[in-house]
Design a protein around this motif. Structure first.
Motif, PDB file in Angstrom:
ATOM      1  N   THR A 124       0.806  -1.211   0.000  1.00 17.76           N
ATOM      2  CA  THR A 124       0.000   0.000   0.000  1.00 17.76           C
ATOM      3  C   THR A 124       0.844   1.267   0.000  1.00 17.76           C
ATOM      4  OG1 THR A 124      -0.213  -0.169   2.420  1.00 17.76           O
ATOM      5  CG2 THR A 124      -1.989  -1.095   1.081  1.00 17.76           C
ATOM      6  N   ALA A 125       2.156   1.137   0.167  1.00 15.09           N
ATOM      7  CA  ALA A 125       3.027   2.313   0.079  1.00 15.09           C
ATOM      8  C   ALA A 125       3.059   2.861  -1.336  1.00 15.09           C
ATOM      9  CB  ALA A 125       4.439   1.963   0.546  1.00 15.09           C
ATOM     10  N   THR A 126       2.753   1.999  -2.300  1.00 17.65           N
ATOM     11  CA  THR A 126       2.757   2.427  -3.706  1.00 17.65           C
ATOM     12  C   THR A 126       1.384   2.259  -4.343  1.00 17.65           C
ATOM     13  OG1 THR A 126       3.459   0.195  -4.399  1.00 17.65           O
ATOM     14  CG2 THR A 126       5.192   1.829  -3.962  1.00 17.65           C
ATOM     15  N   THR A 139      -3.034   6.451   1.411  1.00 14.23           N
ATOM     16  CA  THR A 139      -1.846   6.054   2.172  1.00 14.23           C
ATOM     17  C   THR A 139      -2.310   5.474   3.503  1.00 14.23           C
ATOM     18  OG1 THR A 139      -0.541   7.821   1.165  1.00 14.23           O
ATOM     19  CG2 THR A 139       0.337   6.795   3.162  1.00 14.23           C
ATOM     20  N   TYR A 295      -7.367  16.606   0.777  1.00 14.10           N
ATOM     21  CA  TYR A 295      -6.839  15.426   1.461  1.00 14.10           C
ATOM     22  C   TYR A 295      -7.784  15.045   2.604  1.00 14.10           C
ATOM     23  CZ  TYR A 295      -2.655  16.527  -1.193  1.00 14.10           C
ATOM     24  OH  TYR A 295      -1.783  16.786  -2.224  1.00 14.10           O
ATOM     25  N   THR A 297      -8.446  12.342   5.860  1.00 13.61           N
ATOM     26  CA  THR A 297      -7.853  11.368   6.772  1.00 13.61           C
ATOM     27  C   THR A 297      -8.931  10.838   7.702  1.00 13.61           C
ATOM     28  OG1 THR A 297      -5.733  12.535   6.725  1.00 13.61           O
ATOM     29  CG2 THR A 297      -6.079  10.962   8.509  1.00 13.61           C
TER      30      THR A 297
END
Length: 310
Positions: A124-126, A139, A295, A297
């Motif tokens: 999941t980092a990419t 992310t 963004y 979160t």
């Protein structure tokens, strides 16, 4: 099977093959929720074709006779799309709502999909997701739970939302009352209206009656619309309830929370970083001034895993 297991054909039906029930198949799934907005997640990476029809999705989303959920989300193989940074997509995402319609995107859903991908062992980092609303980059925080998502650049040009509003913010008459609406697209269309705390409580109680009137106001929102009713508590804090296109009242809506902050900034009500309180919990939304991107979160959690015959 013995001979007694098969009934002999009658004279009238001699030579006619008996009806054969459609073959069933076993579908593995995982159920996730983000602030109470719940989804059935399906690993569909072996095919670009969805493994369920809209009718099957509706049946599985039924909370009395199925698994229950606001929609079904499919993790599909990547395609040729690229993100803002030029990164190639590593997977694709599609959704079927609980009414069988297919929305462009879902903010809470993309957080659930990111945690689902991590649980399946994907890097999941990419992770770069192609959706019907464009490329989305989530992310996952170390250890899971919180997910930060680059939701892209909001669209406020009325024809692109799409809406027939003469400008981004304009009055609309619904239920015999004038409402000031701000049209915002986060890849899917939203209508945001700000109300007093007293009216907010009344709308919350009457949402099942009011919501469909806004959703299906086709003369103003030709693709139907998600509607957010909002009260501002502070420059960095608002509360909202939402009537989602294709799902009705939900406990949270990620794209809706993003649209709310965009509308609040445009109308001078809040700062650019805002905690949005939803019935299911809080989302932190930032409309970044430098790059113009929004963004989000918030959390996403596994509820349970299982399999079902379809």
């Amino acid at each position: 099977m013995t001979a007694t297991d098969v009934a002999a054909p009658s004279a009238a039906g001699a030579g006619v093959a008996p009806a054969v029930a459609p073959a069933q198949r076993c579908l593995a799934f995982r159920k996730y929720q983000g602030l109470g907005n719940d989804f059935i997640l399906v690993d569909n990476r072996d095919s670009a074709e969805l493994s369920l029809s809209p009718a099957e999705a509706v049946a599985l989303c039924d909370r009395h006779t199925g698994i229950g959920g606001d929609g079904i989300i499919f993790l599909l193989p990547p395609n040729a799309a690229t993100g803002a940074a030029g990164d190639a997509c590593t997977a694709s995402m599609r959704i079927i709502n609980s009414d069988g319609s297919e929305p462009e995107m879902c903010g809470n859903g993309v957080r659930c999909l990111a945690v689902f991908a991590a649980d399946l062992g994907m890097d999941t980092a990419t992770l770069v997701l192609d959706t019907l609303a464009g490329v989305i980059v989530p992310t996952v925080a170390p250890g899971g739970g919180a997910v930060r998502v680059d939701m892209g650049v909001p669209v406020t040009d009325p024809p692109a939302v799409p809406t027939t509003l003469p400008e981004t913010t304009a009055p609309v008459t619904v239920d015999g009352k004038a409402w000031t609406m701000t049209g915002v697209s986060m890849g899917n269309p939203h209508a945001v209206t700000f109300v007093s705390p007293e009216d907010f409580d009344a709308i919350d109680k009457d949402l099942e009656r009011l919501g469909p009137q806004f959703e299906n106001l086709s003369s103003v929102f030709p693709a139907r619309v998600n509607t957010e009713f909002v009260t501002v508590d502070a420059p960095d804090a608002v509360r909202m309830v939402v009537w989602e296109r294709g799902a009705g009242r939900t406990r949270a809506c990620g794209t809706g929370a993003c649209a709310v902050v965009v509308a609040a900034v445009l109308t001078g009500r809040t700062e650019r970083t805002v905690t949005v309180g939803l019935p299911g919990g809080d989302l932190l939304i930032e409309w970044n001034e430098a790059d113009g991107r929004v963004y989000m979160t918030g959390p996403a959690e596994l509820a349970f895993t299982g399999s079902v015959m379809v």
